[in-house]
Design a protein around this motif. Structure first.
Motif, PDB file in Angstrom:
ATOM      1  N   GLU A 161      -7.688   7.955  13.240  1.00  0.00           N
ATOM      2  CA  GLU A 161      -7.312   8.941  14.245  1.00  0.00           C
ATOM      3  C   GLU A 161      -6.841   8.279  15.538  1.00  0.00           C
ATOM      4  O   GLU A 161      -5.949   8.796  16.230  1.00  0.00           O
ATOM      5  N   THR A 162      -7.428   7.157  15.881  1.00  0.00           N
ATOM      6  CA  THR A 162      -7.052   6.443  17.104  1.00  0.00           C
ATOM      7  C   THR A 162      -6.180   5.221  16.843  1.00  0.00           C
ATOM      8  O   THR A 162      -5.563   4.691  17.777  1.00  0.00           O
ATOM      9  N   HIS A 163      -6.146   4.762  15.595  1.00  0.00           N
ATOM     10  CA  HIS A 163      -5.350   3.595  15.239  1.00  0.00           C
ATOM     11  C   HIS A 163      -4.542   3.913  13.965  1.00  0.00           C
ATOM     12  O   HIS A 163      -4.854   3.425  12.876  1.00  0.00           O
ATOM     13  N   PRO A 164      -3.517   4.757  14.089  1.00  0.00           N
ATOM     14  CA  PRO A 164      -2.737   5.149  12.913  1.00  0.00           C
ATOM     15  C   PRO A 164      -2.026   3.962  12.277  1.00  0.00           C
ATOM     16  O   PRO A 164      -1.781   2.936  12.913  1.00  0.00           O
ATOM     17  N   ASN A 165      -1.685   4.143  11.018  1.00  0.00           N
ATOM     18  CA  ASN A 165      -1.085   3.051  10.255  1.00  0.00           C
ATOM     19  C   ASN A 165       0.184   2.504  10.892  1.00  0.00           C
ATOM     20  O   ASN A 165       0.403   1.294  10.921  1.00  0.00           O
ATOM     21  N   ALA A 166       1.046   3.389  11.386  1.00  0.00           N
ATOM     22  CA  ALA A 166       2.307   2.924  11.970  1.00  0.00           C
ATOM     23  C   ALA A 166       2.054   2.002  13.153  1.00  0.00           C
ATOM     24  O   ALA A 166       2.762   1.000  13.334  1.00  0.00           O
ATOM     25  N   MET A 167       1.044   2.317  13.958  1.00  0.00           N
ATOM     26  CA  MET A 167       0.716   1.477  15.109  1.00  0.00           C
ATOM     27  C   MET A 167       0.188   0.120  14.660  1.00  0.00           C
ATOM     28  O   MET A 167       0.585  -0.923  15.193  1.00  0.00           O
ATOM     29  N   LEU A 168      -0.706   0.115  13.678  1.00  0.00           N
ATOM     30  CA  LEU A 168      -1.260  -1.144  13.179  1.00  0.00           C
ATOM     31  C   LEU A 168      -0.176  -2.003  12.545  1.00  0.00           C
ATOM     32  O   LEU A 168      -0.155  -3.232  12.707  1.00  0.00           O
ATOM     33  N   LEU A 169       0.726  -1.372  11.810  1.00  0.00           N
ATOM     34  CA  LEU A 169       1.831  -2.098  11.179  1.00  0.00           C
ATOM     35  C   LEU A 169       2.718  -2.747  12.228  1.00  0.00           C
ATOM     36  O   LEU A 169       3.046  -3.936  12.135  1.00  0.00           O
ATOM     37  N   GLN A 170       3.115  -1.986  13.223  1.00  0.00           N
ATOM     38  CA  GLN A 170       3.983  -2.532  14.277  1.00  0.00           C
ATOM     39  C   GLN A 170       3.299  -3.686  15.005  1.00  0.00           C
ATOM     40  O   GLN A 170       3.919  -4.714  15.285  1.00  0.00           O
ATOM     41  N   ARG A 171       2.009  -3.521  15.292  1.00  0.00           N
ATOM     42  CA  ARG A 171       1.275  -4.576  15.998  1.00  0.00           C
ATOM     43  C   ARG A 171       1.258  -5.866  15.191  1.00  0.00           C
ATOM     44  O   ARG A 171       1.473  -6.955  15.733  1.00  0.00           O
ATOM     45  N   ALA A 172       1.021  -5.754  13.883  1.00  0.00           N
ATOM     46  CA  ALA A 172       0.994  -6.953  13.040  1.00  0.00           C
ATOM     47  C   ALA A 172       2.368  -7.619  12.974  1.00  0.00           C
ATOM     48  O   ALA A 172       2.481  -8.841  13.080  1.00  0.00           O
ATOM     49  N   LEU A 173       3.406  -6.823  12.800  1.00  0.00           N
ATOM     50  CA  LEU A 173       4.754  -7.392  12.712  1.00  0.00           C
ATOM     51  C   LEU A 173       5.157  -8.095  13.997  1.00  0.00           C
ATOM     52  O   LEU A 173       5.876  -9.095  13.975  1.00  0.00           O
ATOM     53  N   GLU A 174       4.702  -7.600  15.116  1.00  0.00           N
ATOM     54  CA  GLU A 174       5.078  -8.188  16.403  1.00  0.00           C
ATOM     55  C   GLU A 174       4.244  -9.411  16.765  1.00  0.00           C
ATOM     56  O   GLU A 174       4.755 -10.334  17.408  1.00  0.00           O
ATOM     57  N   PRO A 219      -1.335   1.261   1.814  1.00  0.00           N
ATOM     58  CA  PRO A 219       0.098   1.478   1.561  1.00  0.00           C
ATOM     59  C   PRO A 219       1.004   0.732   2.535  1.00  0.00           C
ATOM     60  O   PRO A 219       2.193   0.535   2.247  1.00  0.00           O
ATOM     61  N   MET A 220       0.477   0.294   3.660  1.00  0.00           N
ATOM     62  CA  MET A 220       1.277  -0.418   4.645  1.00  0.00           C
ATOM     63  C   MET A 220       1.530  -1.874   4.263  1.00  0.00           C
ATOM     64  O   MET A 220       2.346  -2.549   4.911  1.00  0.00           O
ATOM     65  N   PHE A 221       0.851  -2.385   3.237  1.00  0.00           N
ATOM     66  CA  PHE A 221       1.119  -3.767   2.849  1.00  0.00           C
ATOM     67  C   PHE A 221       2.514  -3.931   2.284  1.00  0.00           C
ATOM     68  O   PHE A 221       3.099  -5.012   2.361  1.00  0.00           O
ATOM     69  N   GLU A 222       3.079  -2.867   1.738  1.00  0.00           N
ATOM     70  CA  GLU A 222       4.465  -2.938   1.250  1.00  0.00           C
ATOM     71  C   GLU A 222       5.421  -3.217   2.411  1.00  0.00           C
ATOM     72  O   GLU A 222       6.140  -4.232   2.403  1.00  0.00           O
ATOM     73  N   PRO A 223       5.478  -2.373   3.447  1.00  0.00           N
ATOM     74  CA  PRO A 223       6.370  -2.685   4.570  1.00  0.00           C
ATOM     75  C   PRO A 223       5.924  -3.887   5.387  1.00  0.00           C
ATOM     76  O   PRO A 223       6.770  -4.578   5.977  1.00  0.00           O
ATOM     77  N   LEU A 224       4.624  -4.175   5.418  1.00  0.00           N
ATOM     78  CA  LEU A 224       4.169  -5.340   6.180  1.00  0.00           C
ATOM     79  C   LEU A 224       4.700  -6.628   5.576  1.00  0.00           C
ATOM     80  O   LEU A 224       5.281  -7.472   6.276  1.00  0.00           O
ATOM     81  N   ILE A 225       4.534  -6.801   4.290  1.00  0.00           N
ATOM     82  CA  ILE A 225       4.993  -8.026   3.637  1.00  0.00           C
ATOM     83  C   ILE A 225       6.519  -8.116   3.706  1.00  0.00           C
ATOM     84  O   ILE A 225       7.080  -9.184   3.998  1.00  0.00           O
ATOM     85  N   ALA A 226       7.191  -6.983   3.471  1.00  0.00           N
ATOM     86  CA  ALA A 226       8.651  -6.996   3.553  1.00  0.00           C
ATOM     87  C   ALA A 226       9.120  -7.364   4.955  1.00  0.00           C
ATOM     88  O   ALA A 226      10.059  -8.152   5.130  1.00  0.00           O
ATOM     89  N   GLY A 227       8.467  -6.807   5.966  1.00  0.00           N
ATOM     90  CA  GLY A 227       8.854  -7.103   7.338  1.00  0.00           C
ATOM     91  C   GLY A 227       8.589  -8.539   7.733  1.00  0.00           C
ATOM     92  O   GLY A 227       9.391  -9.167   8.433  1.00  0.00           O
ATOM     93  N   LEU A 228       7.465  -9.081   7.267  1.00  0.00           N
ATOM     94  CA  LEU A 228       7.138 -10.475   7.584  1.00  0.00           C
ATOM     95  C   LEU A 228       8.082 -11.438   6.866  1.00  0.00           C
ATOM     96  O   LEU A 228       8.487 -12.460   7.427  1.00  0.00           O
ATOM     97  N   LYS A 229       8.461 -11.102   5.639  1.00  0.00           N
ATOM     98  CA  LYS A 229       9.443 -11.930   4.937  1.00  0.00           C
ATOM     99  C   LYS A 229      10.786 -11.890   5.660  1.00  0.00           C
ATOM    100  O   LYS A 229      11.487 -12.910   5.735  1.00  0.00           O
ATOM    101  N   ALA A 230      11.127 -10.739   6.184  1.00  0.00           N
ATOM    102  CA  ALA A 230      12.385 -10.623   6.919  1.00  0.00           C
ATOM    103  C   ALA A 230      12.383 -11.491   8.171  1.00  0.00           C
ATOM    104  O   ALA A 230      13.444 -11.935   8.630  1.00  0.00           O
ATOM    105  N   ARG A 231      11.207 -11.759   8.703  1.00  0.00           N
ATOM    106  CA  ARG A 231      11.086 -12.657   9.855  1.00  0.00           C
ATOM    107  C   ARG A 231      11.072 -14.127   9.433  1.00  0.00           C
ATOM    108  O   ARG A 231      11.019 -15.007  10.289  1.00  0.00           O
TER     109      ARG A 231
END
Length: 249
Positions: free
Chosen positions: A190-203, A226-238
């Protein structure tokens, strides 16, 4: 920063739409290496995480404790043998997360106060600490035919000088995590939604960071898995590659 935001937007959009991002092998010229690690937790998302890692060709390090699962058993019961054998076959690394998933609270002389999940505490000597680390090792060998790697992680990351010394004496090296590597999958959604955690990790993640999450966690309503899919893809893109903690100091 613009490129990162573009990667993030695409990754979140694909994940929300339920689209699978095809896994690709790591670039031979890595711009940095990250170490994904997973503690057992309640195992709710164990299969999803394993499938995601396999799809992307990523190897991780798993830390195992005899924790209660959403299936009503425990993570090192016989029913989980096929899961662990499959991860061994895939080439992941494995360490101890203690048997009872207690918390090492404080030293007293040569002893350690060990708080259990039911709120009770025990006092352990060096042999007792080793027994807590060795029991998952023995059980893992019974389930898979393979010993754990000489690694361990204290529940909650809480260690003491006596605990670290005892673990080292019986052959286990402690593995913590980077501040940026705390993905927050145990925080309230409720206070730390997935999109926020994902963005924080990618940055925030940087070369050499150890990343920590769970195979399922009781305290979070909206699973992060479910965020490990975009997280890994985003980190590979970096330009990041991934490795296990086996053989790392």
């Amino acid at each position: 920063m613009l490129r990162l935001h573009s990667v993030l937007a695409v990754a979140i959009g694909l994940a929300t739409a339920g689209v699978t991002i095809a896994g690709t092998p790591p670039s031979p010229e890595c711009k940095g290496t990250l170490y994904l690690t997973f503690d057992t937790g309640n195992m709710r998302d164990a299969e999803l995480i394993a499938d995601t890692l396999a799809r992307h060709g990523v190897k991780a390090t798993f830390f195992l404790a005899q924790e209660k699962t959403t299936r009503g058993d425990s993570a090192l019961d016989a029913g989980w043998a096929p899961y662990w054998r499959a991860r061994v076959a895939e080439g992941h690394a494995f360490g101890s997360h203690t048997w009872r998933h207690g918390s090492f609270r404080a030293d007293s002389g040569a002893l350690v106060r060990y708080r259990l999940q039911d709120g009770n505490s025990e006092t352990l000597d060096a042999a007792g600490v080793c027994a807590e680390l060795q029991r998952p090792d023995t059980r893992f060998q019974e389930l898979t035919g393979r010993r754990l790697d000489p690694l361990w992680r204290a529940p909650g990351g809480r260690t003491t000088p006596n605990t670290l010394a005892a673990a080292q004496a019986c052959g286990y090296r402690h593995v913590g995590w980077a501040a940026a590597g705390f993905l927050g999958d145990e925080l309230p959604s409720e206070t730390h939604p997935n999109a926020m955690l994902l963005q924080r990790a990618l940055e925030r993640l940087r070369d050499g960071d150890i990343v920590m999450a769970h195979l399922g966690i009781w305290s979070r309503k909206d699973p992060f898995a479910p965020m490990f899919e975009p997280l890994i893809a985003g980190l590979k893109a970096r330009g990041f590659c991934f490795a296990t903690r086996r053989g790392q100091t």
